[in-house]
Design an enzyme around this catalytic site. Structure first.
Site, short mmCIF file in Angstrom:
data_model
loop_
_atom_site.label_atom_id
_atom_site.label_comp_id
_atom_site.label_asym_id
_atom_site.label_seq_id
_atom_site.Cartn_x
_atom_site.Cartn_y
_atom_site.Cartn_z
CG HIS A 129 -1.98 -1.07 1.16
ND1 HIS A 129 -2.81 -1.36 2.22
CD2 HIS A 129 -2.32 -1.94 0.17
CE1 HIS A 129 -3.61 -2.36 1.89
NE2 HIS A 129 -3.34 -2.73 0.66
CG PHE A 375 1.05 -9.94 4.70
CD1 PHE A 375 1.08 -10.23 6.05
CD2 PHE A 375 0.85 -10.97 3.80
CE1 PHE A 375 0.92 -11.54 6.50
CE2 PHE A 375 0.69 -12.28 4.23
CZ PHE A 375 0.73 -12.56 5.58
CB CYS A 376 0.24 -3.09 4.24
SG CYS A 376 -0.16 -2.58 5.93
CB ALA A 377 0.28 -6.39 -0.18
#
Length: 453
Positions: A129, A375-377
């Protein structure tokens, strides 16, 4: 890797000393164990060398660029020497500018603020992100997840061929995935970008701690990374690369340090002349300890030798991957396939287990710290899991029915400070949990699994 080669790697390069290597933690089943920190992709522990260097400097701390006193002058020299050290570590070009920021996220948001008017941005949906989201005010083209490195280059080439050829354009790409650990074809993507008149910024947050990063050799225009992933967790980051867009942009933050001259205007307002150097985007009191710690980490990694560090890490990667391959119901996530080169970041799911439950058991029963979630993805993990983009993926729910699809994954990550025993304990723990189940009961508290008491 053969047994003799693995032994040779271990004898040549022991883990680099890091803080916390002797910390013990309690187990819910009784007793204590040395903590196995296997969440390097989130934040790596500080190298002992970095901590020692910072501790030696701390009594001499002073304001930067502002004072005439000895400590201020010393701190200013140290700050600017750190800038040169990091530039050398990145093999920057002579005219490149290196700005100290707070993190990779901060660096990429700074670059987003510096984009020329009507700039087109091209970014794969596979990005973290930090590199996926800063471009909201630009014309953004999001590219589908490729399944091979060659497909990544071809996808980018097609997108760039269809763009307005006369306006500015920027490509943003990761060097190593924070989900799969796979290396991206940065050099080829940079060549494709330049062939179509675009520039490229490299998110090296997961690459720089594991592999040498050369701005010149890779052909990128900018590189961004964070200190806390490079064994220097003191709140600093880096954006390094071409100076023109940065010099033409309004300062990222307005304030002291960014301004060269401020005068009152006849209409009662103020007129400002901004610096053209890196100071233009470093308003406020610089984080001299953060910058110094990054430079110390760069020196330590360079002196240890990346060839040796990479070889030892590959030994650990093969040990983890071989161990997981031997456990039923474990599926390792990958975009490019088993043979793709990668760093020490591996994500997986276990059939019948909710990821938060599994990660909680690793921690509470084995003293192993990993990460679970998206995982911020989020787009990438959902693509790898084959889940509906609109489906909520929450932590918790340890009572998920056996066989229920996990909406999250588990990530194990390691690096220069990881001893063999930690990854061996992890593989053993995964096998025991899958085969025998958890020894303790767990409940959901504020969206996370915790041991029931």
């Amino acid at each position: 890797m053969s047994v003799s080669t693995a032994a040779s790697v271990q004898s040549v390069c022991a883990p680099l000393p890091v803080l916390g290597r002797d910390v013990t933690v309690p187990l819910v089943t009784g007793g204590e164990v040395t903590y196995a920190a296997l969440d390097y992709a989130a934040s790596a522990p500080a190298l002992q060398r970095v901590w020692d260097d910072v501790a030696a400097y701390a009594p001499y701390y002073g304001s930067v660029h502002r004072g005439a006193g000895y400590l201020s002058q010393l701190s200013t020299d140290l700050f600017e020497n750190a800038r040169r050290t990091v530039a050398e570590f990145l093999d920057c070009r002579p005219d490149d500018q290196l700005v100290f920021t707070r993190s990779t996220t901060d660096s990429l948001n700074l670059l987003a603020r510096a984009l020329p008017a009507d700039c087109q941005v091209f970014v794969f949906e596979t990005e973290h992100h930090a590199s996926l989201l800063p471009w909201q005010d630009a014309r953004v083209t999001y590219l589908d997840a490729p399944r091979t490195p060659r497909q990544a280059v071809e996808t980018l080439e097609r997108a760039l061929a269809d763009r307005d050829p006369y306006g500015p354009a920027l490509v943003c790409v990761t060097g190593a995935s924070n989900v799969t650990g796979e290396l991206w074809p940065v050099r080829e993507l940079a060549a494709a970008a330049h062939a179509h008149g675009a520039r490229i910024v490299l998110d090296a947050a997961q690459l720089a701690p594991h592999h040498p990063v050369s701005v010149r050799d890779l052909g990128v225009d900018w590189v961004a990374f964070s200190g806390h992933k490079l064994y220097a967790p003191f709140g600093s980051g880096v954006l390094a690369g071409r100076a023109d867009w940065l010099q033409a942009a309004e300062p990222y933050l307005a304030g002291g340090g960014a301004s060269r001259k401020v005068t009152r205007r006849e209409d009662g307002g103020v007129a400002v002349e901004w610096h053209e150097s890196a100071a233009r985007h470093e308003a406020g009191s610089p984080n001299v300890i953060g910058a110094y710690s990054i430079a110390a980490a760069c020196k330590a990694l360079t002196e240890a030798g990346f060839d040796t560090l990479v070889a030892r890490e590959q030994h650990l990667i093969e040990k983890v991957r071989a161990g997981l391959a031997g456990v039923p119901d474990v599926r390792v996530l990958s975009l490019f396939g088993d043979d793709a080169p990668r760093v020490g970041v591996i994500s997986f799911v276990v059939d019948g287990w909710n990821s938060s439950h599994f990660a909680a058991a690793l921690s509470a029963e084995y003293g192993i710290g990993v990460r679970d979630g998206l995982f911020c993805a989020h787009p990438l993990v959902r693509t790898l899991l084959g889940s509906d983009p609109q489906t909520q993926g929450e932590c918790g729910a340890p009572e998920a029915a056996p066989g229920e699809k996990s909406l999250n994954a588990i990530r194990v990550s390691f690096g220069a400070g990881t001893p063999d025993e930690h990854v061996e304990r992890f593989v053993t723990a995964v096998r025991e949990l899958v085969t025998d189940g958890a020894k303790w009961s767990y409940r959901t508290e504020e969206g996370r699994c915790v041991p029931a008491v």
